[in-house]
Design a protein around this motif. Sequence first.
Motif, PDB file in Angstrom:
ATOM      1  N   ALA A 195       0.850  -1.484  -0.274  1.00 22.42           N
ATOM      2  CA  ALA A 195      -0.116  -0.141   0.178  1.00 22.42           C
ATOM      3  C   ALA A 195       1.308   1.344  -0.128  1.00 22.42           C
ATOM      4  O   ALA A 195       1.131   2.033  -0.265  1.00 22.42           O
ATOM      5  CB  ALA A 195      -1.444   0.375   1.086  1.00 22.42           C
TER       6      ALA A 195
ATOM      7  N   ARG B  28       1.302   1.558  -3.171  1.00 24.89           N
ATOM      8  CA  ARG B  28       0.944   2.288  -4.450  1.00 24.89           C
ATOM      9  C   ARG B  28       0.066   4.018  -3.965  1.00 24.89           C
ATOM     10  O   ARG B  28       0.224   4.868  -4.828  1.00 24.89           O
ATOM     11  CB  ARG B  28       0.020   1.415  -4.008  1.00 24.89           C
ATOM     12  N   GLN B  29       1.112   3.968  -3.025  1.00 22.32           N
ATOM     13  CA  GLN B  29       0.688   5.551  -2.713  1.00 22.32           C
ATOM     14  C   GLN B  29       1.811   6.864  -2.326  1.00 22.32           C
ATOM     15  O   GLN B  29       1.301   7.540  -2.412  1.00 22.32           O
ATOM     16  CB  GLN B  29      -0.102   5.734  -1.227  1.00 22.32           C
TER      17      GLN B  29
END
Length: 336
Positions: free
Chosen positions: A146, A149-150
């Motif tokens: 995550a 991804r960010q």
Amino acid sequence: MPLMNMSNLPQSEQKWTTSAAGLPSNSDEASAAFALVDEFLRTEIEARALSFALGHGLIDFFFMSARDAEELASFQEMDRRGFKLVLDLLISANVLERDGDLIDLSARFRSVLAYRDLLEAKMWFAALVAPDVHQLFDMLLTDVPAFMRQAGVFELFRYDLCLDVTEANIEATSRWVSYTTILTAHEAPACVERLRDLNPTRMLDVGGNSGEFARRTVSFVAGLQATVFDLPVVCELGQRHVAKFAEADRVHFIPGDLRNDVLPRGFDLISFKSMLHDWPDDYALSFLQKAFVALDPGGSLLIFERAEIGVTGEGMPYSMVANLVFCLFSLRPALH
């Protein structure tokens, strides 16, 4: 004298250049260079003040001579309180020192200017990744996919833009290749001086980036020829980079994608410099297996990676934020 807009470049145009005079020649000098640079990146605010001063010509203004209040007043075009804050931060960081009515660069900071390329590159990347650490710290520790991804930093390292050689892809890729080239130029002596005893004659640098590690290696090892295997856009940038140096005829490039391609054979030294940590263990093992197949009998495999991040009794300085963002990507020495 107004503030000079010397380095307010868009990030895509940010470049650093290095000279032989500012490069370490052995492992002790390499370690000392990084330690000296990090002395001036202790806190984020002080580092940002230094970045401002370098980018707007203030450091160059002091480099010529010590300055008094009247000369400083002629230099500034910003709010008086902001200018005073910058000077105070630079004095606190030992970039500047006050002697009576005069302010000058400290002797310690003058010595770090030999590594100005490294200093500016580290400040640029730290400022780039700091927002990811600030905003996504919990995610970095608990959910790496995550985080990837960010986090904005992974928009910089776009390997998917390294396959097709177009001017747009070259421009995008050059942002991180120029940064890693500066790091490699200063890191390489910590490793390559140890290769002389191996006496290699043909080196394959896998994921060799701009060819800087290969170039530095052939400059240390007499008679060595080096080949860089990397993605096509990276190889194009590497050829342009290496062409500027005397070792250009000893460093060659083979474009490819190690995920799908086999490695060329005929090498008695195969190196992975700061490359394997980019990949999950199964990929890293596959890459190493391909290297063993390609390596000549009796040849040597070199893995050059950073160690895991440790915290000393003095805590972690701001300079480490560039490594902190990759802290869970460090390669375990016992990978097998």
